[in-house]
Design a protein around this motif. Structure first.
Motif, mmCIF file in Angstrom:
data_model
loop_
_atom_site.group_PDB
_atom_site.id
_atom_site.type_symbol
_atom_site.label_atom_id
_atom_site.label_comp_id
_atom_site.label_asym_id
_atom_site.label_seq_id
_atom_site.Cartn_x
_atom_site.Cartn_y
_atom_site.Cartn_z
ATOM 1 N N ALA A 48 -1.394 3.690 4.214
ATOM 2 C CA ALA A 48 -0.686 3.662 3.095
ATOM 3 C C ALA A 48 0.866 4.386 3.326
ATOM 4 O O ALA A 48 0.463 5.641 3.754
ATOM 5 C CB ALA A 48 -1.281 3.828 1.754
ATOM 6 N N MET A 49 1.854 4.116 2.727
ATOM 7 C CA MET A 49 3.126 5.019 2.845
ATOM 8 C C MET A 49 3.139 5.960 1.565
ATOM 9 O O MET A 49 3.138 5.415 0.549
ATOM 10 C CB MET A 49 4.403 4.128 2.980
ATOM 11 C CG MET A 49 5.517 4.893 3.107
ATOM 12 S SD MET A 49 7.075 3.752 3.728
ATOM 13 C CE MET A 49 7.044 2.872 2.096
ATOM 14 N N VAL A 50 3.495 7.289 1.822
ATOM 15 C CA VAL A 50 3.887 8.210 1.068
ATOM 16 C C VAL A 50 5.238 7.962 0.320
ATOM 17 O O VAL A 50 6.109 7.943 1.005
ATOM 18 C CB VAL A 50 3.705 9.687 1.313
ATOM 19 C CG1 VAL A 50 3.913 10.677 0.357
ATOM 20 C CG2 VAL A 50 2.122 9.755 2.027
ATOM 21 N N VAL A 51 5.227 7.563 -1.127
ATOM 22 C CA VAL A 51 6.443 7.588 -1.483
ATOM 23 C C VAL A 51 6.833 8.570 -2.811
ATOM 24 O O VAL A 51 7.977 8.455 -3.631
ATOM 25 C CB VAL A 51 6.617 6.017 -1.953
ATOM 26 C CG1 VAL A 51 6.671 5.072 -0.823
ATOM 27 C CG2 VAL A 51 5.750 5.504 -3.032
ATOM 28 N N ASP A 52 5.936 9.184 -3.333
ATOM 29 C CA ASP A 52 6.018 9.948 -4.549
ATOM 30 C C ASP A 52 5.172 11.109 -4.493
ATOM 31 O O ASP A 52 4.134 11.349 -3.639
ATOM 32 C CB ASP A 52 5.813 8.990 -5.775
ATOM 33 C CG ASP A 52 6.505 9.519 -6.868
ATOM 34 O OD1 ASP A 52 7.392 10.663 -6.945
ATOM 35 O OD2 ASP A 52 6.358 8.867 -7.988
ATOM 36 N N GLU A 53 5.248 11.880 -5.453
ATOM 37 C CA GLU A 53 4.748 13.277 -5.712
ATOM 38 C C GLU A 53 3.681 13.123 -7.051
ATOM 39 O O GLU A 53 4.156 12.540 -7.936
ATOM 40 C CB GLU A 53 5.648 14.255 -5.955
ATOM 41 C CG GLU A 53 4.750 15.630 -6.382
ATOM 42 C CD GLU A 53 5.648 16.943 -6.504
ATOM 43 O OE1 GLU A 53 5.289 18.012 -6.478
ATOM 44 O OE2 GLU A 53 6.961 16.777 -6.631
ATOM 45 N N PRO A 84 0.788 -1.135 -0.029
ATOM 46 C CA PRO A 84 -0.157 0.108 -0.011
ATOM 47 C C PRO A 84 0.856 1.229 -0.176
ATOM 48 O O PRO A 84 1.310 1.766 0.863
ATOM 49 C CB PRO A 84 -0.778 -0.219 1.272
ATOM 50 C CG PRO A 84 -0.014 -1.175 2.035
ATOM 51 C CD PRO A 84 0.852 -1.794 1.390
ATOM 52 N N VAL A 85 1.069 1.803 -1.100
ATOM 53 C CA VAL A 85 1.819 3.080 -1.276
ATOM 54 C C VAL A 85 1.074 4.165 -2.167
ATOM 55 O O VAL A 85 0.101 3.503 -3.014
ATOM 56 C CB VAL A 85 3.212 2.808 -1.965
ATOM 57 C CG1 VAL A 85 4.245 1.940 -1.137
ATOM 58 C CG2 VAL A 85 3.053 2.138 -3.346
ATOM 59 N N VAL A 86 1.224 5.240 -1.892
ATOM 60 C CA VAL A 86 0.621 6.400 -2.819
ATOM 61 C C VAL A 86 1.549 7.707 -3.124
ATOM 62 O O VAL A 86 2.503 7.702 -2.516
ATOM 63 C CB VAL A 86 -0.492 7.127 -1.725
ATOM 64 C CG1 VAL A 86 -1.577 6.031 -1.445
ATOM 65 C CG2 VAL A 86 0.057 7.694 -0.662
ATOM 66 N N ALA A 87 1.209 8.313 -3.952
ATOM 67 C CA ALA A 87 1.783 9.440 -4.365
ATOM 68 C C ALA A 87 0.574 10.865 -3.967
ATOM 69 O O ALA A 87 -0.516 10.328 -4.442
ATOM 70 C CB ALA A 87 1.941 9.900 -5.820
ATOM 71 N N LEU A 88 1.009 11.789 -3.640
ATOM 72 C CA LEU A 88 0.134 12.789 -3.246
ATOM 73 C C LEU A 88 0.413 14.167 -4.253
ATOM 74 O O LEU A 88 1.476 14.492 -4.638
ATOM 75 C CB LEU A 88 0.357 13.252 -1.844
ATOM 76 C CG LEU A 88 0.079 12.297 -0.621
ATOM 77 C CD1 LEU A 88 0.368 12.961 0.615
ATOM 78 C CD2 LEU A 88 -1.385 11.821 -0.836
ATOM 79 N N SER A 89 -0.729 14.685 -4.537
ATOM 80 C CA SER A 89 -0.540 16.103 -5.220
ATOM 81 C C SER A 89 0.248 17.020 -4.651
ATOM 82 O O SER A 89 0.501 16.851 -3.365
ATOM 83 C CB SER A 89 -1.984 16.840 -5.279
ATOM 84 O OG SER A 89 -2.878 16.112 -5.912
ATOM 85 N N THR A 90 0.950 17.967 -5.416
ATOM 86 C CA THR A 90 2.163 18.683 -4.868
ATOM 87 C C THR A 90 1.758 19.401 -3.640
ATOM 88 O O THR A 90 2.962 19.175 -2.609
ATOM 89 C CB THR A 90 2.191 19.707 -5.698
ATOM 90 O OG1 THR A 90 2.822 19.057 -7.157
ATOM 91 C CG2 THR A 90 3.554 21.023 -5.651
ATOM 92 N N GLY A 91 0.778 20.144 -3.198
ATOM 93 C CA GLY A 91 0.574 20.757 -2.009
ATOM 94 C C GLY A 91 0.533 19.626 -0.856
ATOM 95 O O GLY A 91 1.152 20.158 0.198
ATOM 96 N N TRP A 92 0.143 18.851 -1.004
ATOM 97 C CA TRP A 92 -0.213 17.720 -0.035
ATOM 98 C C TRP A 92 1.209 16.855 0.259
ATOM 99 O O TRP A 92 1.889 16.592 1.315
ATOM 100 C CB TRP A 92 -0.987 16.581 -0.306
ATOM 101 C CG TRP A 92 -2.630 17.088 0.001
ATOM 102 C CD1 TRP A 92 -2.718 18.321 0.754
ATOM 103 C CD2 TRP A 92 -3.798 16.582 -0.805
ATOM 104 N NE1 TRP A 92 -4.235 18.544 0.459
ATOM 105 C CE2 TRP A 92 -4.568 17.464 -0.132
ATOM 106 C CE3 TRP A 92 -3.999 15.747 -1.510
ATOM 107 C CZ2 TRP A 92 -6.365 17.475 -0.629
ATOM 108 C CZ3 TRP A 92 -5.255 15.355 -1.902
ATOM 109 C CH2 TRP A 92 -6.505 16.188 -1.530
#
Length: 348
Positions: free
Chosen positions: A132-137, A102-110
């Motif tokens: 889920a872990m944040v790994v990317d933009e 479970p990994v995610v990318a977030l929009s630039t501001g987040w």
């Protein structure tokens, strides 16, 4: 009724708690970019990705909506593996990631200039939730160029998620692609209370592997959570017996069976055990300059203890990987030093 002068009226407007200044800031577009037709062989359209259209203008953002305990967002499906529609290694660690994690990318501001890198967020939708872990933009500020594989800028309210996230939310495969969700930063792990120790009855409490028995009247912290999991999750490695009659007590929680200590197996603190969601999954343990893969078969209970069910042993701390002797052997630790060691681990 006394009338206010025009000047006083503006003072009330400026300093009133209901004035515009007191309202949440709105995230406004930072500009537009013009789409270019992707060169041959560029722009992977996996997971319904949309390539830039030549001449079309796309709105860009340097910000995202404010984060709250219930931040509304759009969940998109994305591939994080090499050759997937993520196209480049993840920005946080310059690595590709399995879509089964479970990994995610977030929009630039987040994404916040990488400040959420390798931190967990909690995603809620479809009556379920998953960490889920944040790994990317998911870049909202640029796009339609070689650096972004000729994909448009990301919207400013997007959580791009691996298929493991969609599975955990229980969304049918045919509906994967786009979903309204809410998310928040995963909460830090705090103690959920204390329990009072009781003196074990005679011949109770197996002290194999230097296990500690509960002390009468002593208070022990309990936890329903564990520290967040990352690519380098810090933990304390302890030694546990998984055979019948050993200090592990009853059979393993995952399958109701005993296991040989000559196989690399572990029990995890309650939060990491994650309601059996890690049962029979492998983790990679790093320590003493070596690494070993071990299977999760049991819970090291952080929520209860000092009773017959737990062999009159205290609750487990919330940062424990309780390992068989096979794990300690594989890490090359001299037998005289078996017992407790600082390590880090990750999901295999």
């Amino acid at each position: 009724m006394k009338k206010l002068s025009l000047g006083a009226f503006f003072l009330v407007l400026i300093f009133s708690p209901h004035s515009l200044e007191g309202r949440p800031q709105v995230c406004k577009p930072s500009g537009k970019i013009k789409g270019k037709k992707p060169p041959p062989g560029h722009c992977v359209e996996d997971d319904d990705s949309v390539c830039c259209i030549n001449g079309k203008y796309y709105t860009t953002y340097k910000c995202s909506p404010p984060v709250s305990e219930n931040t509304k967002a759009i969940l998109n499906l994305r591939g994080f593996e090499k050759g997937g529609d993520g196209y480049l290694p993840s920005k946080c660690d310059n690595k590709y990631h399995s879509d089964d994690t479970p990994v995610v990318a977030l929009s630039t501001g987040w994404y916040n200039e990488g400040r959420r890198c390798l931190n967990n967020i909690t995603i809620s939708a479809n009556g379920q939730s998953v960490n889920a872990m944040v790994v990317d933009e998911c870049d909202s500020s640029m796009g339609c160029d070689g650096d972004h594989d000729y994909l448009p800028p990301c919207a400013n309210n997007v959580v791009d998620a691996s298929k493991a996230v969609w599975k955990a939310l229980g969304v049918p495969l045919e509906d994967w692609g786009e979903l309204d969700i809410a998310w928040s930063d995963a909460k830090s792990c705090k103690s959920s209370g204390k329990i009072k120790g009781k003196k074990p009855p005679k011949d109770q409490c197996n002290q194999g592997n230097d296990s500690e028995c509960c002390e009468q009247g002593k208070y022990y912290e309990i936890y329903k959570c564990s520290p967040k999991v990352s690519a380098r999750t810090k933990a304390v490695l302890t030694i546990n017996g998984f055979g019948k009659g050993a200090d592990g007590g009853g059979p393993s929680e995952c399958d109701g069976k005993y296991h040989s200590d000559d196989t690399p197996i572990v029990a995890l603190s309650t939060g990491w055990f994650n309601k059996r969601n890690r049962c029979f999954k492998n983790i990679i343990i790093h320590g003493n300059g070596k690494s070993v893969t071990a299977m999760v078969v049991d819970q090291c209970d952080s929520t209860r203890g000092c009773d017959k069910e737990h062999d009159y042993q205290p609750p487990c701390p919330n940062n424990i990987v309780d390992a068989s002797r096979a794990v300690w052997k594989a890490l090359g630790v001299p037998k005289k030093d078996w017992g407790e060691m600082d390590i880090h681990w990750s999901d295999a």
